[in-house]
Design a protein around this motif. Sequence first.
Motif, short mmCIF file in Angstrom:
data_model
loop_
_atom_site.label_atom_id
_atom_site.label_comp_id
_atom_site.label_asym_id
_atom_site.label_seq_id
_atom_site.Cartn_x
_atom_site.Cartn_y
_atom_site.Cartn_z
N GLU A 35 -18.42 15.98 6.22
CA GLU A 35 -19.83 16.35 6.05
C GLU A 35 -20.08 16.95 4.67
OE1 GLU A 35 -23.20 19.35 7.90
OE2 GLU A 35 -21.47 18.83 9.13
N ALA A 36 -19.20 17.85 4.24
CA ALA A 36 -19.37 18.50 2.95
C ALA A 36 -19.20 17.51 1.80
CB ALA A 36 -18.38 19.66 2.80
N ALA A 37 -18.26 16.58 1.93
CA ALA A 37 -18.02 15.59 0.88
C ALA A 37 -19.12 14.53 0.84
CB ALA A 37 -16.66 14.92 1.09
N GLY A 38 -19.70 14.26 2.01
CA GLY A 38 -20.73 13.24 2.08
C GLY A 38 -20.19 11.85 2.36
N PHE A 39 -18.90 11.74 2.59
CA PHE A 39 -18.28 10.46 2.94
C PHE A 39 -16.93 10.74 3.62
CE2 PHE A 39 -16.60 11.55 -1.16
CZ PHE A 39 -15.30 11.05 -1.20
N ASN A 40 -16.39 9.71 4.25
CA ASN A 40 -15.16 9.85 5.01
C ASN A 40 -13.95 9.73 4.09
OD1 ASN A 40 -13.19 9.99 6.96
ND2 ASN A 40 -13.86 8.19 8.08
N VAL A 41 -13.58 10.84 3.47
CA VAL A 41 -12.44 10.85 2.57
C VAL A 41 -11.15 10.88 3.40
CG1 VAL A 41 -12.56 13.37 2.31
CG2 VAL A 41 -11.37 12.02 0.61
N PRO A 42 -10.21 9.99 3.12
CA PRO A 42 -8.95 9.99 3.86
C PRO A 42 -8.15 11.27 3.61
CG PRO A 42 -9.25 7.92 2.69
CD PRO A 42 -10.31 8.85 2.19
N LEU A 43 -7.55 11.78 4.67
CA LEU A 43 -6.70 12.96 4.60
C LEU A 43 -5.27 12.55 4.90
CD1 LEU A 43 -8.93 15.46 6.59
CD2 LEU A 43 -8.45 15.54 4.17
N ASN A 44 -4.39 12.81 3.95
CA ASN A 44 -2.96 12.55 4.11
C ASN A 44 -2.29 13.92 4.20
OD1 ASN A 44 -0.26 11.98 3.87
ND2 ASN A 44 -0.42 10.97 1.89
#
Length: 136
Positions: A26-35
């Motif tokens: 939500e904060a980034a505004g897109f679905n950033v992948p988390l590794n």
Amino acid sequence: MGLKENRFSKTFQDEQFPQLKAQIIEAAGFNVPLNIEWANLFEDRFLHLYNDSYPKIYFLPFIEAFKSITADDMGKEALAESLKEIHITNTQDHHNPSNAFSFSNGILTLDHSPILNADDVDSRTKVLVDLLENNL
């Protein structure tokens, strides 16, 4: 990683992580992948502290920094264009945020001890905002 670490990791991933991940997205505004290298985020004698320290060290700084960066359209676009992945690990037991964050080739890395300076969320957030503002 032993049984107690595996149990903690599974419980954290099932109970706390989904909400934290949703807040990052939500904060980034897109679905950033988390590794996330879960197996590296342990020091045996501190297992009892991780429910409190994991969010403060590994997730809240991203949430708060992304909120700051994406406060306007220019920041939203810059973050979406540049950030490809977040990598979370602990290979060096860093506790100073200046040494713990890096950003290269679209990969934003946090390499930080799972317990040291846990309550210093503001410092980690400031370093992360500065890093992103200088590299986006």
